[in-house]
Write a protein that holds these residues in place. Structure first.
Motif: not given
Length: 580
Positions: A100-114
């Motif tokens: 779930t976290f891998a998808v959020l970080v690599t495939r979505t426009d999640l803010p603050g993922k850096r």
């Protein structure tokens, strides 16, 4: 240095003498060292598990009584059941969260993922015992937050010392493995399929369900088998959290049987270690077979990333807040609790912490010769062991990938297998090896160098997985150019290959230092007065009911790890600035 400059470079007289030395004997010596260090501890373990009495007692005959006794023991059967439930639950949770976290970080426009992405790797950098003690100090039955939540607010509390509670902690520790594996697959996957689904009118959920998640099947299988194997050998969690609830795992069962037996090394422990080794090896074989066709479905060229990221819409900020909260609850807050526990006489909600402030825990670490010696010994093991291990693994890796040595193909398996072997199995195996093979067994068994050897052999795989990919990126033409100028294999290794591998070698040294400071499983059966290490000393001090000094030692572990990482990062930044 280019191949042309290498070809044109004259060979110094000393190098002319060196190049005439045959490479074969030296390569055989390196191969023999790796093979003996990897396999030698396992041979006496098998033999002693088939003896009716401990090796050092007369009258022993070959027998399977130890295995029969092990399976007849209800405590072992219950420990095996607990281990299976814990391993399966922790693996499932780690895979679910990691993917779930891998998808959020690599495939979505999640803010603050850096910064959220790197923050998820914190359990890899925090020594495991430190994280366990931090969780116990806050979330345990008598933990600060548990008391605040249950006794003061009168709300239902969680039970960290139950199998589900320990499984959650096990999932947190192993989650980075699933996250990194899934993230690597998603970053290299072709995004045109996702774009095609969006172009046909599919929304975010449809893209995830039909394309993104199916991409992760191989990654989930790969990381899942590895996490399951690691969970089967876990020792710190049942020793710290399982004992109050009388819950044991296979590793803690073997540890307690060894520690509480009238004989210091009953054959039943060797038999249990062999069974644990067989289970871990079987899982690795299954993993290899299931993944042997995985490369059939990879692209021959670099995949293109998706044209645009998946939009989370109204869930952007809640998702980011959820990930940040997860990192805070699982890592940041336990570290703060660890620091608080090390600085108070008792961590309780009945009295404000600043009224219980004390330096006695740190003073005890400094004054107690056992605790003080554990820090010094761990530093010696980490510094000497990291340099020695990386040196051997570097040479062995180059032999495996850049030589015509006839046994070179066996080296990768020999270098990988130790990490796949449960640490407690290596500990029992080295105990018997030092007892049977004498000399130098007696000298190693009674000194710090025996523990150093066990820890280095157990963790040499970590050096290999860093150096091997770096070597693969170096063109073989450089070595051929050196050979054409008259350089022998060892000269090429010293003057061409090793300098090019220097960044990877430094990374491997830092990783080995961090691991050797934190690891303890392989030496729980080898530690003696005068050879204490941080991990084993923390186990013994905790069993005496002294959580304050244990928290102080855990913080010292974390500070040593942070210092090593800072040195490695500083060297990398200086290197980049020099080439900029």
């Amino acid at each position: 240095m280019t191949p042309h400059t290498l070809a044109a470079a004259p060979v110094a007289p000393r190098d002319r003498r060196r190049r005439h030395l045959p490479a074969g004997p030296g390569q055989y010596l390196v191969w023999a060292a790796v093979a003996v260090l990897t396999l030698a501890p396992l041979v006496p373990l098998v033999v002693t598990s088939l003896l009716s009495k401990p090796y050092y007692l007369p009258g022993g005959v070959f027998s399977v009584d130890a295995y029969r006794q092990l399976f007849a023991d209800p405590a072992f059967r219950q420990a095996a059941l607990n281990t299976g439930v814990f391993a399966l639950t922790a693996t499932a949770l780690a895979l679910l969260l990691g993917a779930t976290f891998a998808v959020l970080v690599t495939r979505t426009d999640l803010p603050g993922k850096r910064w959220l992405g790197p923050a998820l790797l914190a359990p890899l950098l925090i020594p495991p015992l430190g994280l366990i003690v931090g969780w116990e100090s806050l979330y345990g039955p008598a933990g600060y937050l548990t008391q605040l939540w249950h006794k003061n607010l009168h709300l239902p509390a969680w039970n960290l010392t139950s199998l589900p509670g320990m499984s959650v902690l096990g999932a947190v520790v192993t989650l980075p493995i699933a996250y990194l594996t899934c993230k690597a697959v998603l970053e290299s996957a072709d995004g045109t399929l996702e774009d095609a689904v969006r172009a046909s009118g599919g929304g975010t959920l449809r893209v995830l369900r039909t394309v993104t998640i199916p991409m992760l099947r191989t990654a989930l299988l790969d990381s899942g088998m590895l996490i399951l194997t690691l969970c089967l050998e876990v020792l710190g969690i049942p020793l710290f959290l399982g004992r109050p609830a009388n819950i044991s795992f296979i590793a803690s069962y073997l540890y307690d049987t060894w520690s509480n037996s009238t004989l210091p090394d009953p054959p039943i422990v060797s038999a249990g270690a062999i069974l644990l080794l067989l289970v871990a090896s079987t899982l690795l074989v299954i993993r290899g077979r299931l993944l042997r066709h995985a490369n059939r479905y990879t692209a021959g060229t670099r995949a293109t990333p998706p044209a645009r990221l998946l939009a989370l819409g109204h869930w952007r900020r809640p998702a980011a807040a959820g990930m940040a909260g997860f990192v805070a609850v699982t890592c940041v807050i336990p570290l703060l609790g660890l620091a608080l526990m090390s600085s108070v006489t008792d961590l309780t909600t009945l009295v404000a912490p600043w009224h219980l402030w004390t330096a006695s825990n740190w003073q005890q670490v400094w004054d107690d010769p056992t605790l003080h010696r554990a820090i010094t010994n761990s530093l010696i093991v980490a510094v000497v062991g990291s340099v020695a291990t990386v040196t051997l693994v570097t040479i062995a890796t180059v032999i495996a990938g850049r030589s015509t040595f006839r046994l070179r193909r066996t080296l990768p398996a020999l270098l990988v297998y130790p990490r796949a072997t449960p640490g407690i199995v290596f500990g029992v195996g080295f105990f018997w090896l030092f007892l049977i093979v004498n000399p130098p067994g007696a000298m190693l068994r009674n000194s710090l160098w025996g523990e150093l050897l066990a820890l280095c052999v157990r963790n040499m795989t970590l050096s290999y997985i860093i150096i091997a990919p770096a070597l693969a990126r170096i063109s073989p033409e450089l070595a051929k150019a050196a050979a054409s100028s008259g350089a022998g294999w060892w000269t090429t290794l010293r003057r061409v290959t090793v300098p090019l591998l220097r960044p990877a070698i430094l990374s491997a040294v830092v990783l080995m230092f961090v691991t050797l400071v934190s690891d303890y499983d392989p030496v729980v059966f080898l530690s003696k007065p005068g050879t204490e290490l941080l991990g084993t000393t923390m186990l013994q001090t905790w069993s005496k009911g002294l959580p304050g000094p244990v928290a102080a030692l855990a913080l010292i572990q974390i500070l040593l790890v942070a210092a090593a990482l800072a040195v490695g990062l500083g060297w990398t930044l200086r290197k980049k600035a020099r080439h900029a």
